[in-house]
Design an enzyme around this catalytic site. Structure first.
Site: not given
Length: 1202
Positions: A396-397, A782
């Protein structure tokens, strides 16, 4: 209908809906709902032994050894005493049972502690203190501040205004932010009046028990009226009541039916690749065992025919015992004797090794994060060696690569950009700690921890610029933040996300201070003057809208709508007159994106009173609908959020965590491919990718895949692969798992969410995977939580590689569970990811230590253990095979029975555990210096079918030496006194002693890192062997139990002979010499990366220097960034309905305007840290109080260029 039939029918009814009446136990008991007692334990005193044994014998290994035990009690078959199998089996069963019993006792204690908690229950019109376990569905209970919620309750009334309660849900979802619940008005009127509560006879009809924490549907029938119930009126078991003196609730679900207990499902059991390989090998070993026993049985058949028949005159056979039957019995006898090919101690040792390596992870101080007192945690003990084989990392970021602590850095207002600092020549300066900060002393309520450097924005505020005032007024009004004044003059904000907190804090410092809210009003201070706006509606955020709006009426009566959201969403709803402002703002957004900032667009419009009154009526009607409520509300929101006027945009920095670029660089050197799967916009994720070294300017190209149809995406992927010029033919990659194709350079791939949906289609997924696997880095933007899991599953499906997923939020749970190994970051988004993970820690940078040090060591140790374990047991067992040809295939053992029993339990157990727990080829510093040491684990070079086959061949050779050298040495040999030594017992003793010395020397050769413990284990085991041997072969033991200790005197007679010791040395040398020769030649002619690094270590003889710091590369970028709220659906409904997080923050507004020095906030927004830029740009400091000359500027730019 039968009694059981009625039960079944009722059970089905309960699955559809639940009905209950308040204060009517008799009616509720007829449905036989679960009581509030919980039971997480598995056993009781009477069921423990049978149930635990049943579970243990479901394991194939235990069942196999039980089968061997049955064979051993058959006299015609067994040539070994029963204790050779019983002792190890009982030991394993006992150790496992003790562990299970300990775990279950802890569960019993926990259950008893919870079940015996006390709570006040309304019984017979009186409040009585009852145990939790005695609470039943339909009871009304009273909770007080800081108490745990007893069961799933319908909130009836509370001590707070508007019948609110505040709860903490950390036990459910890990979030510590307080949440609010509000009762129905009709039940809130009951208050704490016991008589009214006792007369309450409301009937609830609701959904059946389920595990959905965020949803509840039901109705309350009371006083002839039906009222709708939703999740905002429910208190769930596991929550804690906060800041509320008391409340009353009606029990809806109790015990095992509560949502907390419904969520206590078992996690998916994960097995390592080593486990799966071991299963295959064990099956092969069993097959090989059958072949060996068959050969020996056939040999017995022919021996009985050709030789055995000669003995029948004085050893007559029993009736019916012909050669064939003898061969049949011999087959099963050798199954017993040769079962040590797979000893039961193997499985026990593996679990001990894994447990020990798990403790190393938890004890590692270098993975401890002191800032929030978070150590690393190994939440499973079965996957440690898998950490040394990772090929793909899915990350994940936000909150994982970044800190998820937002800082208001820049903004664009009415076509003017603010936030940068310029010198007198108009050159932009880099900002660091020495850059002059804005003085907010004009604002008595400013947060002293907030920093900003552009003085022009403060001047615009002071000069009364209307657009600037409107900009910050929007930030102060359009949000769902709650304020609280814990101490006089100290304002704290409770925000649903760090983004909202940063924006409201920024407005606060620039003179627009949010003070408090009620369901109908918002109070703010505008440039020192308190103003109260009437809050008419909140058009809340969700993942589809990607924006939120508020409709307010100013004190002057002006009606306005304020909106903030993702720039692309806002732009679609702007009035045509905003085109020029939009163009300039777009340029500013591109500039902000180049620095990796998260952006948000702001807009507003004035509303007509007549139109709004009509819209408000329709909004009220839609909000009370039971069906399609969300769809109807969205249509109304779309209608009113049109023709907006653009005010500007904000830019928030989500800083990278410490050490992220270095960690990603190290993992890349270890040939680990990192894929970032994030919900952020493409431009934002792409720029963060550059900031953290995932994407680099020196890459040949970074490809963007953004097709809007299946055909477009397929064509784009095909073009990308063509551009990379793969040198592996397509036919190599098919449905079967394959190695990566090679590209002729370094490439990156960025794909957005809608294109990814097509790329994951069955007809395109292989093309997508081929393309992505050729790239050094992949970023998916996204993406939904489901798509994250689908990407992981795709790689697992087609690639023969181990995957790891790492994240910090609830949206990462599906990805974490899908990967071979899941890692949770205990960050700003609660504990959902941690609770679903296999390993957890506080910072992304600890991942390199988890993999490159602990993972590699665990894999290396496990592989060494398995190779050595199979070697020592194959060697031990094969000697029986060769001996069969000299004992008439009679299934006689070559060793003493006690040696067979103790070989794996005592003589060789501790040395191999010492190897498996303490060995390391190089230390952690060298592991970081040479990340390439990790690559052999990805390729399964340390333990594979090939390595196993080599091990078997080595064992075969050693067994030949161990049998025939002692056999030849004792053949026709006499002692010094002329007596014969060539008896069976002397031969058995010599062979087992040679075996033990040989495997001990082999263990020493396998050891790379000697410690005092290793040495003690090895030498101590040899000493233990001689001590036990001389004791068991003594006269005393023989006299006490002759049948069990028949080798009387063998030890002292044999081991006193020089020829015996010479034979032991000769045998050990012959066994070890080929290994030493092979390894010497291998190191000289074809050294591995491990050999090269270990040679460097020996040459260095000191701690290596620290790794060189990677020079940041300056880059400029105009990549567009966007930001849509990072948090989940908001608190809009709570705010407008009176269900807000905190009490009104400031009862006396004058107190908030005073005590300037103590004014603070719950957030800690700070400016940019010294020397840090999200794009890696060097920071240039301006000397304090010194005018910058042109020469100094030239030197500055020259230094930067270098």
């Amino acid at each position: 209908m039968s009694f059981f039939g009625m039960d079944c029918e009722r059970s089905k009814e309960r699955e559809v809906e639940r009905k209950l009446r308040a204060n009517n136990r008799e009616y509720n008991l007829s449905f036989k709902y679960a009581t509030n007692a919980i039971k997480t334990s598995k056993y009781n005193f009477f069921t423990f032994l049978p149930l635990n044994l049943f579970e243990q014998f479901q394991r194939i290994a235990n069942a196999y050894f039980l089968f061997l035990l049955v064979l051993q009690v058959i006299p015609q078959i067994s040539s070994l005493s029963w204790f050779t199998t019983v002792v190890p089996l009982i030991l394993v069963l006992t150790v496992t049972a003790a562990k299970d019993a300990s775990d279950d006792i802890n569960r019993h204690r926990s259950d008893n502690q919870v079940n015996n908690r006390k709570v006040e229950v309304l019984i017979d019109r009186k409040l009585r203190s009852e145990k939790w376990m005695d609470v039943q569905v339909g009871d009304i209970i009273k909770l007080e501040n800081n108490q745990f919620v007893t069961a799933d309750l319908l909130l009836l009334s509370s001590s707070e205004p508007l019948n609110l309660v505040y709860i903490e849900t950390a036990e459910l979802d890990g979030e510590t932010n307080l949440k609010v619940r509000q009762s129905l008005t009709v039940t809130g009127e009951l208050g704490d009046n016991i008589e009214k509560l006792a007369d309450f006879d409301g009937e609830v009809c609701c959904e059946s028990p389920n595990n959905r924490l965020d949803r509840f549907k039901g109705t309350l029938l009371f006083g002839g009226q039906k009222y709708s119930l939703d999740n905002e009126k429910i208190l769930l078991r596991g929550c804690t009541l906060r800041n509320t003196h008391w409340c009353f609730g009606l029990v809806l679900f109790a015990g095992q039916d509560t949502k907390l207990m419904q969520n206590c499902g078992k996690s998916t059991f994960k097995r390592t690749s080593v486990d799966r390989l071991m299963n295959v090998l064990v099956v092969c070993i069993f097959g090989f065992l059958v072949v060996m026993c068959s050969i020996l049985a056939i040999g017995n058949y022919f021996w009985e025919i050709n030789t055995g028949s000669k003995f029948t005159s004085f050893l007559p056979r029993s009736d019916g015992n012909d050669a064939a039957f003898s061969a049949f019995l011999t087959f099963w006898s050798y199954v017993i004797i040769l079962n040590t090919l797979v000893p039961i101690s193997l499985y026990v040792s593996v679990e001990i090794i894994r447990l020990g390596n798990s403790f190393y992870i938890e004890w590692d101080k270098k993975m401890y994060y002191a800032h929030n007192n978070t150590p690393a945690e190994a939440r499973t003990t079965t996957l440690n060696e898998e950490l040394g084989q990772i090929k793909y990392v899915f990350s994940d970021k936000t909150g994982t690569l970044t800190q998820n602590i937002m800082t208001f850095n820049k903004c664009s207002i009415n076509s003017k950009s603010y936030g940068d600092v310029y010198d007198y020549m108009g050159q932009r300066l880099d900002i660091n700690e020495r850059t002059e900060k804005v003085d907010f002393s004009f604002n008595s309520l400013a947060d002293p921890r907030f920093t900003f450097h552009d003085h022009s924005l403060v001047e615009a505020v002071k000069l009364g610029n209307p657009e600037v005032h409107a900009f910050f007024r929007l930030l102060a009004l359009c949000h769902t933040v709650m304020a609280e004044e814990k101490k006089e003059g100290e304002i704290f904000y409770q925000a649903q996300s760090p983004d909202e907190g940063a924006l409201v804090t920024a407005a606060r410092n620039f003179g627009f201070v949010f003070l408090s809210r009620t369901p109908e009003t918002i109070s703010i201070v505008e440039m020192g003057k308190q103003r109260t706006y009437e809050l008419l509606a909140i058009l809340d955020f969700n993942n589809v809208r990607k924006r939120m709006s508020v409709i307010v009426r100013s004190p002057e009566g002006k009606l306005s709508l304020y909106c903030k959201g993702a720039d692309t969403i806002i732009y679609e709803r702007l009035h045509q007159s905003c085109s020029k402002v939009m163009d300039v703002t777009t340029d500013h957004l591109n500039e902000f994106a180049g620095e990796g900032l998260r952006t948000l667009a702001l807009a507003f419009k004035d509303l007509d009173e007549e139109y709004f009154a009509q819209w408000q009526q329709r909004h009220h009607t839609a909000s009370t609908e039971l069906e399609d409520r969300e769809i109807k509300l969205d249509e109304l929101y779309e209608e009113i959020e049109k023709d907006l006027l653009l005010l500007g945009a904000t830019a928030i920095e989500d800083k990278l965590q410490d050490g992220v670029p270095q960690t990603i660089e190290q993992l890349a050197k270890a040939d680990i491919k990192i894929w970032v799967l994030t919900g952020d916009k493409q431009e934002t994720a792409e720029n963060i990718g550059y900031s953290c070294n995932l994407l680099r300017e020196e890459m040949n190209e970074v490809f963007i895949v953004s097709g809007n149809s299946l055909g477009e995406v397929q064509q784009e992927l095909s073009n990308v692969r063509t551009s990379m010029k793969a040198n592996v033919d397509d036919s190599v990659f098919g449905p079967e798992k394959s190695a990566d194709e090679e590209a002729d350079g370094e490439y990156g791939l960025v794909i957005n969410g809608h294109s990814l949906a097509y790329a994951l289609d069955g007809s395109v997924e292989e093309e997508f995977l081929k393309t992505a696997c050729m790239c050094k880095a992949v970023i998916c933007c996204r993406v939904t939580p489901l798509q994250k899991a689908q990407v992981v599953e795709l790689v697992k499906k087609y690639k023969k590689a181990i995957t790891l997923a790492i994240g910090d939020g609830a949206n990462d749970v599906s990805m974490i569970k899908a990967a071979h190994i899941g890692v949770g970051i205990s960050g700003q988004e609660g504990m959902q990811a941690v609770l679903s993970s296999d390993y957890s820690f506080a910072q992304f940078r600890f991942l390199q230590r988890l993999l490159l040090v602990h993972g590699r060591w665990s894999y290396l140790r496990m592989c060494k253990f398995l190779r050595y374990f199979f070697y020592k047991n194959f060697t031990f067992t094969f000697v029986h095979f060769w001996y069969a040809f000299f004992c008439g295939f009679s299934a006689q053992t070559v060793y003493d029975e006690w040696f067979i029993t103790l070989y794996n339990l005592m003589y060789t157990a501790l040395p191999v555990l010492g190897l498996s727990l303490f060995d390391q080829d190089v230390n952690d510093v060298w592991s970081f210096q040479h990340p390439q040491l990790y690559i052999p684990g990805q390729l399964n070079l340390y333990f594979s079918k090939k390595a196993f086959f080599k091990c078997a061949l080595h064992s075969g050779y050693c067994s030949l030496v161990l049998f025939f050298v002692p056999y030849a040495a004792l053949y026709d040999t006499v002692r010094d006194d002329g007596k014969d030594v060539a008896d069976y017992q002397s031969f058995a003793l010599l062979t087992q002693t040679c075996l033990l010395f040989t495997v001990s020397i082999q263990l020493g050769l396998e050891m790379s890192y000697w410690t005092a413990i290793n040495t003690l284990f090895l030498l101590g085991s040899l000493a233990m062997y001689f001590a036990v041997t001389f004791t068991m072969y003594s006269n005393g033991m023989f006299l006490s139990l002759p049948s069990a200790f028949s080798f009387v005197g063998a030890a002292r007679n044999s081991l006193s002979q020089p020829c015996v010791w010479l034979t032991i040395l000769l045998t050990a040398a012959l066994c070890v010499l080929p290994v030493v020769t092979y390894r010497f030649l291998l190191i000289q002619l074809c050294p591995t990366i491990n050999d090269k690094v270990m040679f460097k270590v020996r040459q260095a003889k000191a701690t290596p220097p620290p790794p060189p710091r990677r020079t940041r590369i300056r880059r400029t970028s105009s990549r567009r960034s966007g930001y849509a709220f990072s948090h989940a659906q908001g608190y809009g409904d709570l705010v407008t309905s009176g269900r807000f997080l905190r009490r009104p923050a400031v009862s006396s507004r004058t107190s908030a305007l005073q005590h300037v020095a103590r004014a603070t906030t719950g957030f800690s927004p700070i400016g940019r840290s010294a020397g840090y830029s999200p794009t890696g740009r060097p920071q240039t400091a301006k000397a304090a109080d010194v005018e910058v000359t042109s020469l100094q500027m030239y030197r500055t730019f020259s230094d930067t260029a270098h």
